[in-house]
Design a protein around this motif. Sequence first.
Motif, PDB file in Angstrom:
ATOM      1  N   THR A 188       0.789  -1.236   0.000  1.00  0.00           N
ATOM      2  CA  THR A 188       0.000   0.000   0.000  1.00  0.00           C
ATOM      3  C   THR A 188       0.815   1.277   0.000  1.00  0.00           C
ATOM      4  N   SER A 189       2.092   1.203   0.331  1.00  0.00           N
ATOM      5  CA  SER A 189       2.870   2.438   0.406  1.00  0.00           C
ATOM      6  C   SER A 189       4.333   2.154   0.117  1.00  0.00           C
ATOM      7  N   ALA A 215       4.779  -0.265  -3.717  1.00  0.00           N
ATOM      8  CA  ALA A 215       3.321  -0.273  -3.912  1.00  0.00           C
ATOM      9  C   ALA A 215       2.979  -0.198  -5.396  1.00  0.00           C
TER      10      ALA A 215
END
Length: 752
Positions: free
Chosen positions: A360-361, A365
């Motif tokens: 997610t980051s 990602a």
Amino acid sequence: MESFSKEQMKHEVERWESGERVEEAKALRFAKSSRMIGETDVLVRILALLVEHRFITTGRVDNLSQSWIQEIKQHGRLPERVEELLAEQELQGAYQLLVANSYPTIRETDHAGAKRAATEELLKHAQQILGEVDGIVEVTERLRKADPKRWNDLFEASKELLLSTATLETIATEFLDSLQERFYSREAFHGMTEAKESATKDLRRVLQLLPAEIKQERSALEELDEMIGLDDIKSRVHQLYRFLKYQQKRAADGYRSSDQPALHMIFMGNPGTGKTTLARLIAKIYFELGLLERPEVVETDRSSLIGAYVGQTEEQVMNKVREAVGGVLFIDEAYALKRAGQSGNDYGQAAIDTLVAAMTSGEYAGKFAIILAGYPEEMRDFLKANPGLRSRFPEANHYTLADYTDAELLSIGRLIASKNDYVMTDDAERALLARLERERVDASFGNGRAVRNIVMDAIFKKGALLGESASHEDFALLHSSDFEIATPADPSIEERLNALVGLDELKAELNQIKALLSMQKRRRAAGFPVLPVELHAVFTGNSGTGKTTVAALYSDVLKQCGYLKRGHLKVVSRADLVSGYVGQTAEKTRAAIQDALGGVLFIDEAYSLNGSANDYGKEAIDTLVDEMTKHAENLVVVLAGYETQINALLASNPGLRSRFKRTFHFPDYSREELLTIIAQYAERYGYTISGEALTELNERVGVVQNGNARSAITIVEQAIARQSLRLIGSGAEDSSRWTYLEKEDFLGGDAQ
């Protein structure tokens, strides 16, 4: 020896030649018969049909087909269709090599050493291409005689490629000879560059003209469609593919999408249902759509991700993420990362948190996809326990791979046999299905993996049995006998029943059950409707009256009659089913049932489950009732204990009583039966009871409580111990005295 008439074989061959599907096993038996009766023409036609059939099935002339072709050649010229198949095989091989031999780039600015190395590499490729193109010219020259429209352009293009590649080889050799340290012929260099461009153009032309079936180019979707079964999965993946193509076209037309499509997936399925294979195809689909940079899959599991100390887990997870960048990270048995109830010292949660962060980051990602895989129930529990992880995998990307059907498993078996140059007879296919049915007991059934193991075991058994004595047909055919499992020669059910002391009514009941199941099996085989039979039972009686012994015999009877697949006995008590915490009792009970599937679950002193309202025994009973319904004929449960208490247990749960329709009562043994048990037990270990000792025993067994066989056996064991002390104390060296138990050996405290 199976034989067929000439007319029968000709009729079948004509039917196959008219376009009907060739039955490989029957065709091989025809071939054997035609050899024996000297029908060469029929033999050649049969072998030609077999070659064509396998080429259509496998897409190649395999080793088995090559053996048939060699035999055809012994009888004259190959049929035209076989010649065409061999030509197509040659073109397939040439295509693969032409694709692999692209020319290296040579820059004029490179130093002399780099130019020399690149030119030598170019010459190597040119020489390999010349060899392959020479073969293409020869093959297409033969093929165009039969079909000039189809093959003429390829023939002419191949000749042009042959000429341009030969020119390239000549000029490249001249350039290589001109290289002297830093000096070289610019004219030769530019001539080589032009010749390479011309040869490359001609090569592309030849590759373009080769028919699609020769190139065997398949997209990942086509590979998926060719897989056996998985109909629902195929439909969903096609939908996903169309959606992703739609998104791409929408973006190309200038429409903006603030959120990118979720690539992460979850595959849930039992062993051998194709989870790993599907993951590899998904990676190829993502690559073909340009969503990932490469089609590679990095496969891992808990052992490669979880460390032994603080910080090691995060490091190992990130190493795998970095390895998977541009492709797919496939985590098998993902539920093992972190299960509910694992101790605080387990670093599974750290692995999950690290994965979520990478998804997610940060720099990784969107640069890779994660596919989690595992058993359905375990994966659902795992995701419930880890909502942060679950939220990263949309429900639409959850795929459940169903177990294969019998028809699908049979198709897989045929494919595995074919890849190993074998053909299964009809009887062999039925034997394979029977083996699979016996193995399909619980969720650990291996599906496609189980089929592979059984087929390879049959091949091994065939080879180990025949060795060098194998005939030509033995190398290709698998028969039902190759799939049979050797069973140890145990005493028959009848012998073991007769060996039981007393229990006459129970023996009669077991014989009746055996007859019922055997008759139902015959009716099913003959196509008659069969009666649903429930064989859960209650064994009531005092301790030591033979309940556990008969339970083992009961399981063997049910296995012999084909009712149970494994026929093993799983003995449990309250302690094996009931826990002291909410929810754990159901888990323990299900685990015990799982171990018993395909056999008999024997719950000793079952009445102990019937406790107070706050007791967890009720949870065990409720779980038992639910699982009995779920597993139907794959499980037989026997409740054992004292009659009054067992009846109270059955009364406590209406669902329980309705499932136990058979009750076997075990009466206390009579004096005569106890004496028989004592004598048999002593005889089993090589002891004989003297006449005086028998007189003593006749009085002794009267004080054995509840007609208990265990107490009777204890009497013998105590007598043997006293005899040993007596003989050692007297220094007896005469071994003939060692086998006798005398009256004095039975004098002592009463066994209770």
